[in-house]
Design an enzyme around this catalytic site. Structure first.
Site, PDB file in Angstrom:
ATOM      1  CE  LYS A   1      -0.249  -0.039   5.064  1.00 24.22           C
ATOM      2  NZ  LYS A   1      -1.098  -0.306   6.239  1.00 24.22           N
TER       3      LYS A   1
ATOM      4  NE  ARG B   1      -6.773   0.910  11.254  1.00 25.81           N
ATOM      5  CZ  ARG B   1      -5.533   0.745  10.789  1.00 25.81           C
ATOM      6  NH1 ARG B   1      -4.597   1.661  11.013  1.00 25.81           N
ATOM      7  NH2 ARG B   1      -5.197  -0.326  10.102  1.00 25.81           N
TER       8      ARG B   1
ATOM      9  CE1 TYR C   1      11.440  31.727   3.747  1.00 29.50           C
ATOM     10  CE2 TYR C   1      11.120  29.349   3.736  1.00 29.50           C
ATOM     11  CZ  TYR C   1      11.136  30.567   3.063  1.00 29.50           C
ATOM     12  OH  TYR C   1      10.854  30.600   1.733  1.00 29.50           O
TER      13      TYR C   1
ATOM     14  CG  MET D   1       7.633  23.539  -0.546  1.00 26.79           C
ATOM     15  SD  MET D   1       6.494  24.497  -1.541  1.00 26.79           S
ATOM     16  CE  MET D   1       5.449  25.228  -0.291  1.00 26.79           C
TER      17      MET D   1
HETATM   18  C1  LIG Z   1      -0.345  -1.417   6.885  1.00 30.75           C
HETATM   19  C2  LIG Z   1      -0.964  -2.663   7.342  1.00 30.75           C
HETATM   20  C3  LIG Z   1      -0.195  -3.817   7.553  1.00 30.75           C
HETATM   21  C4  LIG Z   1       1.306  -3.813   7.504  1.00 30.75           C
HETATM   22  O1  LIG Z   1       1.794  -3.271   8.712  1.00 30.75           O
HETATM   23  P1  LIG Z   1       3.369  -3.252   9.016  1.00 30.75           P
HETATM   24  O2  LIG Z   1       3.442  -2.881  10.440  1.00 30.75           O
HETATM   25  O3  LIG Z   1       3.936  -2.224   8.101  1.00 30.75           O
HETATM   26  O4  LIG Z   1       3.866  -4.609   8.734  1.00 30.75           O
HETATM   27  C5  LIG Z   1      -0.847  -4.984   7.871  1.00 30.75           C
HETATM   28  N1  LIG Z   1      -2.195  -5.008   7.988  1.00 30.75           N
HETATM   29  C6  LIG Z   1      -2.961  -3.917   7.814  1.00 30.75           C
HETATM   30  C7  LIG Z   1      -4.426  -4.004   7.991  1.00 30.75           C
HETATM   31  C8  LIG Z   1      -2.372  -2.699   7.502  1.00 30.75           C
HETATM   32  O5  LIG Z   1      -3.143  -1.619   7.355  1.00 30.75           O
END
Ligand SMILES: *Cc1c(COP(=O)(O)O)cnc(C)c1O
Length: 378
Positions: free
Chosen positions: A38, A136, A270, A318
């Site tokens: 992801k 969550r 800055y 930036m």
């Molecule tokens: C991002 C994510 C992972 C991977 O987590 P890591 O700690 O980077 O291994 C696994 N499961 C879900 C649901 C996630 O959102």
């Protein structure tokens, strides 16, 4: 690409990705490994990293969004892929037709996937997500019977095949945290209920990178590893990458854009939060918060330049930041290493996380779209 002419770039070592996947397979020898790609593989590039992970024996890929999963298919990757972050009206039909496992946490999602499968005239691969305590995404224990019942009914009508039951930890990066055992127990209970009701999942999974590295009883059929695939330690308490047997895959480099002499007492960047203590040289590093350099690391972020670790002088802007060289000199065009493996004295993503008061996940993931990725060992 002529890298020496590149302002700032991220070198991605795909051999490191492969080695990390092999290391994770050794940590979870009875489980499959899902490489989580992801967020563009945490900033490393989803397609090249997915391919490298599969070459090293990962058998699944995971993404948050369906668009990320569909992009893997569009690149010709036909390995099992799962995605878990859906909103109403999402591309269910495209995902179902592409053979992507879709995660369902509630009735609205199951209803949408059933309709999409009916329209597509095929069976959707669905994984049911249990909220075992993270609070969550996922289905609460109180709502589990309804969701499982509807999924079993959908299986009977042929629209859905329940391929997985899964969950996610809240505190796997804090070994011994009381929530870990509670979540494992809740997962076993919710899984047992689903199996009793007629769900026969191909994969049962709850472990992320920290759980894969520290908690063998959480491995089940599959471990879902993101950050560890990229060789970064999930938390300082778990040890450094090296202590975990991992190799950071990303090295962020920049070319010094300007070196100039300035007198003592000169304000830098800055707000003038840094003032030169002596007659000195300043080096301008052409990377800033638009590239993912955290502004919170102003005055603290480390960089390897001219053979020494140095610190960002004053504010990160930036597009650029400044290093005060003191008595030293560097050449314009010389390479600055912002972070990397640490092997050659350069800082690591973990060092930047500490300097910015955040986690290493955020440091690598936020490296921006303006930064070219250069692949090694592809
Ligand atoms: C991002 C994510 C992972 C991977 O987590 P890591 O700690 O980077 O291994 C696994 N499961 C879900 C649901 C996630 O959102």
């Amino acid at each position: 690409m002529n890298e020496t002419a590149t302002r700032v770039y991220a070198e991605i070592d795909l051999d490191a990705v492969r080695g990390n996947v092999r290391a994770l397979r050794r940590r979870a020898p009875r489980s499959q490994v899902m490489a989580v790609v992801k967020a563009d593989a945490y900033g490393h590039g989803a397609v090249p990293c997915a391919r490298a992970a599969l070459e090293a024996g990962a058998t699944w890929l995971g993404t948050a969004t369906p668009e990320e999963a569909l992009a893997l298919r569009a690149a010709g990757i036909d390995a099992p892929v799962m995605c878990w972050l859906w909103t109403p009206g999402g591309p269910w039909r495209e995902a179902v037709e592409a053979g992507i496992d879709v995660s369902v946490s509630g009735m609205w999602a199951l209803d949408e996937v059933r309709a999409a499968a009916r329209a597509a005239g095929c069976t959707a691969r669905v994984q049911l997500k249990a909220d075992t305590g993270l609070g969550r995404n996922g289905c609460q224990p109180a709502d589990w019977a309804e969701l499982v019942g509807a999924a079993v009914a959908a299986q009977a009508e042929g629209t859905v095949s329940v391929t997985g039951v899964w969950s996610h930890f809240a505190c796997a990066d804090e070994p011994g945290h009381p929530s870990i055992a509670l979540q494992l127990n809740a997962f076993r209970d919710m899984l047992a209920y689903a199996e009793k009701e007629g769900v026969a999942p191909e994969v049962r999974h709850i472990a992320n990178s920290p759980a894969t590295l520290t908690l063998p009883e959480s491995h089940f059929d599959l471990v879902r590893c993101g950050l560890a695939v990229y060789g970064v330690s999930p938390a300082p308490e778990l040890g450094t990458s090296e202590q975990l047997g991992l190799t950071p895959a990303m090295t962020l480099k920049a070319s010094v854009a300007l070196v100039k002499a300035v007198p003592a007492g000169h304000g830098v960047s800055y707000g003038h939060h840094h003032v030169t203590a002596q007659d000195t040289h300043l080096a301008l590093i052409p990377a800033g918060y638009a590239d993912g350099i955290p502004r919170h690391a102003s005055g603290r972020g480390p960089v390897l330049l001219g053979g020494k670790r140095r610190t960002v002088a004053g504010r990160v802007a930036m597009d650029q930041f400044v290093v005060d060289l003191g008595a030293d000199q560097v050449r314009v065009g010389e390479e600055a290493v912002i972070f990397g493996t640490g092997e050659h004295g350069e800082p690591t993503a973990e060092d930047w996380a500490e300097a910015a008061g955040t986690i290493a996940y955020e440091i690598v993931t936020r490296i921006g779209g303006r930064v070219p990725r250069v692949y090694r060992n592809g």
